[in-house]
Structures are given as structure tokens and as C-alpha cells.
Design a protein around this motif. Structure first.
Motif, mmCIF file in Angstrom:
data_model
loop_
_atom_site.group_PDB
_atom_site.id
_atom_site.type_symbol
_atom_site.label_atom_id
_atom_site.label_comp_id
_atom_site.label_asym_id
_atom_site.label_seq_id
_atom_site.Cartn_x
_atom_site.Cartn_y
_atom_site.Cartn_z
ATOM 1 N N VAL A 7 0.851 -1.191 0.000
ATOM 2 C CA VAL A 7 0.000 0.000 0.000
ATOM 3 C C VAL A 7 0.883 1.235 0.000
ATOM 4 N N THR A 8 0.651 2.137 -0.945
ATOM 5 C CA THR A 8 1.385 3.392 -0.944
ATOM 6 C C THR A 8 0.706 4.359 0.017
ATOM 7 N N GLY A 9 1.516 4.994 0.850
ATOM 8 C CA GLY A 9 1.000 5.900 1.864
ATOM 9 C C GLY A 9 1.165 5.301 3.244
ATOM 10 N N LEU A 10 1.304 6.189 4.247
ATOM 11 C CA LEU A 10 1.515 5.728 5.610
ATOM 12 C C LEU A 10 0.432 6.185 6.582
ATOM 13 N N THR A 11 -0.119 7.371 6.355
ATOM 14 C CA THR A 11 -0.994 7.959 7.365
ATOM 15 C C THR A 11 -2.360 8.403 6.844
ATOM 16 N N GLY A 12 -2.648 8.209 5.583
ATOM 17 C CA GLY A 12 -3.942 8.632 5.048
ATOM 18 C C GLY A 12 -5.097 7.859 5.648
ATOM 19 N N GLN A 13 -6.312 8.359 5.417
ATOM 20 C CA GLN A 13 -7.494 7.729 6.015
ATOM 21 C C GLN A 13 -7.679 6.294 5.545
ATOM 22 N N VAL A 14 -7.568 6.055 4.242
ATOM 23 C CA VAL A 14 -7.779 4.702 3.730
ATOM 24 C C VAL A 14 -6.630 3.789 4.131
ATOM 25 N N VAL A 15 -5.413 4.295 4.109
ATOM 26 C CA VAL A 15 -4.268 3.483 4.549
ATOM 27 C C VAL A 15 -4.456 3.057 6.002
ATOM 28 N N SER A 16 -4.822 4.012 6.855
ATOM 29 C CA SER A 16 -5.036 3.697 8.271
ATOM 30 C C SER A 16 -6.139 2.662 8.438
ATOM 31 N N ALA A 17 -7.198 2.794 7.644
ATOM 32 C CA ALA A 17 -8.300 1.833 7.722
ATOM 33 C C ALA A 17 -7.860 0.458 7.243
ATOM 34 N N LEU A 18 -7.088 0.398 6.182
ATOM 35 C CA LEU A 18 -6.595 -0.881 5.676
ATOM 36 C C LEU A 18 -5.753 -1.592 6.737
ATOM 37 N N ILE A 19 -4.882 -0.843 7.375
ATOM 38 C CA ILE A 19 -4.012 -1.445 8.391
ATOM 39 C C ILE A 19 -4.835 -1.966 9.559
ATOM 40 N N GLU A 20 -5.826 -1.193 9.981
ATOM 41 C CA GLU A 20 -6.639 -1.599 11.126
ATOM 42 C C GLU A 20 -7.571 -2.763 10.807
ATOM 43 N N ARG A 21 -8.138 -2.775 9.603
ATOM 44 C CA ARG A 21 -9.165 -3.755 9.262
ATOM 45 C C ARG A 21 -8.614 -5.057 8.694
ATOM 46 N N ALA A 22 -7.324 -5.119 8.452
ATOM 47 C CA ALA A 22 -6.746 -6.318 7.843
ATOM 48 C C ALA A 22 -6.943 -7.534 8.744
ATOM 49 N N ALA A 23 -7.486 -8.589 8.167
ATOM 50 C CA ALA A 23 -7.646 -9.846 8.901
ATOM 51 C C ALA A 23 -6.284 -10.512 9.087
ATOM 52 N N LYS A 24 -6.274 -11.588 9.868
ATOM 53 C CA LYS A 24 -5.005 -12.244 10.176
ATOM 54 C C LYS A 24 -4.324 -12.811 8.939
ATOM 55 N N ASP A 25 -5.137 -13.122 7.909
ATOM 56 C CA ASP A 25 -4.537 -13.701 6.708
ATOM 57 C C ASP A 25 -4.217 -12.636 5.656
#
Length: 301
Positions: A7-25
């Protein structure tokens, strides 16, 4: 199956959501400045080559809409040329690319929600830079989806909903534009959709899953509607009532001209992927609840 996303980006809204919502797999590798600058082709190629991914999500962008009017070259370098650099890396790695774009590629003059094949016509430098990115991706890497979204809010970073909550702490009335229409969209809902789409793209080579898709929350609203919904949700947590003074775009001049109609039609997403994002009011209430609950802890609005 496991899924590795660069994922390109470190702190944007969608990046933050992707990091938080990622399942274990799901493994997320977020890449951003200074190591990865979208405006620098070699840095983009080198960074993504080492990411070891199944798909790439281009979520980084120049997003200062009004400042872009005076920094058009920078916006174009990041959003236009930079998107092309990411597409070049995806093509070299032979992986799908999911790219976030915007309602600002349209001029806002249609009386109905915009479909993916409607003519574009951006009215501001930011919109022109994002449209250039779409064109560069399409010309570079056919294995892509361009996700046009709009009016993004979340518990992360700076956005309209959090601004309203902050203003509501000290004001009894807030003036908000009521003659621009769009689809408020939760970054968390976008992230969940991206996971579904990325898996499908990795597993299924069908051309019908590629191309441009509109990805927004269900239902439309004006900015004044969103403000009223935000204050109403906040009252449930003990916040004092805040009145919304409905004003026109002419009453609130900005450097960049916004589309009067930013509504996007999502039927293609529903038909091809079976996806519909939740109603915006439902997701907004969840966002407000989280932001206000977080205020009692360590996170500030």
C-alpha cells in the motif's frame, strides 16, 4: 488464502483503515515518504519491487484540493505521474493494481449520479491531476481497478466529520454549504471493499473485474446534511445541540471550484463484485461514536 498487499502511503485515512481492518490472513506493507515518494519514479519502482506482494493499492496522493490551485505542478507530479509510476511497478511485478481516485474528475453538471462511462471534465487542478493518474494507469497496466470515491471521512486524520465535531465543542451554530451533493463515504467501508476486490483480482483474471468502479456509501447528501447528522449523532453522547446554518457555495468561496453534483452511481460495483457499501448515515454514526469515545482516552479529535 493469505493476501499480501503493498500500500502506498503511511498515514492517510484509507491506509489507516486498511491497516486496522486487515484480517489475520492479510499482510499489509505500507510504503511512504521519505522512502517512497510518488513523484520519484526510481524510488517507487525500487520500493514496490521489494514489497513481495500479491497486489498493490495506490492510496497515497496529493489531497490539498485548494492548495493545488497554486501547486498544480506538484499535484500533477504526485497524482498524475506518480500513479503512472505505481502502474509501471505493478506491470513489472505482474500483480493487480487498485488505485483510489475521486469524484472531482467530473464537472458536476449532470442532474443524476455519475456512471463510470460518463464524460469527465474536472474543474480544478486537483481533479485534473487525478484524472491524469487514471489515464496513466490505463495506458500502462491493464490489470487494474480505478476506484472513484467521494467525501471520505473516518476516525483517522483530518476530515469534514471530525472538523464538525471540533467546531461543535465551542460553537452553537455552524454555517455549512447546502448546494453541493455527494455520497459521504467511510474510509473503513472503502478498506473492506478493497480487501474483497483485491482477493477477486488475484484469483480471477476476468476482464469484467478490471477497469473503473465507483465506490461510495449508499445515499446522497449535502455538506449541510452531513453536518446535521454529525451533530445529531454527537448529542447521543452528551454533546450540546449545534444548529446548522445552510449557505450556498457562493457564500463560502474557495480557491478550487467543487462539483455541484458529486453523486456517483455504484451499480457496476454491485453487479460485477456483489458489493454495496453501507448507508452513509449508519457508517457516520459509528464514526462519530468512535471519535467521541476515543476522546475520553488518549486519542484527540
Amino acid at each position: 488464502m493469505s493476501l499480501r498487499l503493498a500500500v502506498t502511503g503511511l498515514t492517510g485515512q484509507v491506509v489507516s483503515a486498511l491497516i486496522e481492518r486487515a484480517a489475520k490472513d492479510i499482510e499489509i506493507t505500507a510504503l511512504g515518504r521519505p522512502q517512497l515518494d510518488l513523484g520519484l519514479r526510481n524510488a517507487v519502482l525500487a520500493g514496490l519491487r521489494h514489497a513481495r506482494c500479491d497486489a498493490i493499492v495506490n492510496a497515497a496522493a496529493y489531497t490539498a484540493v485548494d492548495r493545488a490551485e497554486s501547486e498544480a505542478d506538484l499535484a500533477m507530479r504526485v497524482n498524475g505521474e506518480g500513479a503512472g509510476h505505481v502502474a509501471e511497478a505493478a506491470a513489472e511485478l505482474n500483480v493487480p493494481l487498485l488505485h483510489l481516485s475521486t469524484d472531482y474528475v467530473f464537472d458536476g453538471m449532470l442532474p443524476r449520479p455519475y456512471r463510470e462511462d460518463d464524460p469527465t471534465g474536472p474543474t480544478c487542478a486537483y481533479g485534473r491531476s487525478k484524472l491524469a493518474g487514471e489515464h496513466n494507469i490505463a495506458a500502462t497496466h491493464p490489470n487494474h481497478v480505478i476506484l472513484r470515491t467521494a467525501w471520505v471521512y473516518s476516525p483517522f486524520g483530518a476530515n469534514f466529520v471530525k472538523t464538525m465535531l471540533r467546531l461543535g465543542e465551542t460553537r452553537a451554530e455552524v454555517s455549512v454549504v447546502a448546494d453541493q451533493l455527494g455520497n459521504p463515504t467511510s474510509a473503513i467501508d472503502i478498506a473492506d471493499a478493497i480487501f474483497v476486490m483485491a482477493r477477486r483480482l488475484v484469483e480471477d483474471p476476468s476482464p469484467s473485474l478490471r477497469g473503473v468502479f465507483h465506490v461510495t456509501g449508499q445515499g446522497d447528501a449535502s455538506w449541510a446534511d452531513v453536518a446535521e447528522a454529525t451533530f445529531a449523532a454527537a448529542e447521543k453522547f452528551g454533546r450540546k445541540p449545534v444548529r446548522v446554518q445552510r449557505i450556498s457555495t457562493a457564500d463560502y468561496p474557495t480557491a478550487a471550484r467543487r462539483p455541484a453534483n458529486s453523486r456517483l452511481d455504484n451499480e457496476k460495483l454491485a453487479i460485477r463484485y456483489g458489493l454495496r457499501l453501507p448507508p452513509w448515515r449508519q457508517s457516520l454514526e459509528s464514526c462519530v461514536a468512535r471519535v467521541l469515545m476515543d476522546k475520553t482516552g488518549s486519542r484527540a479529535v
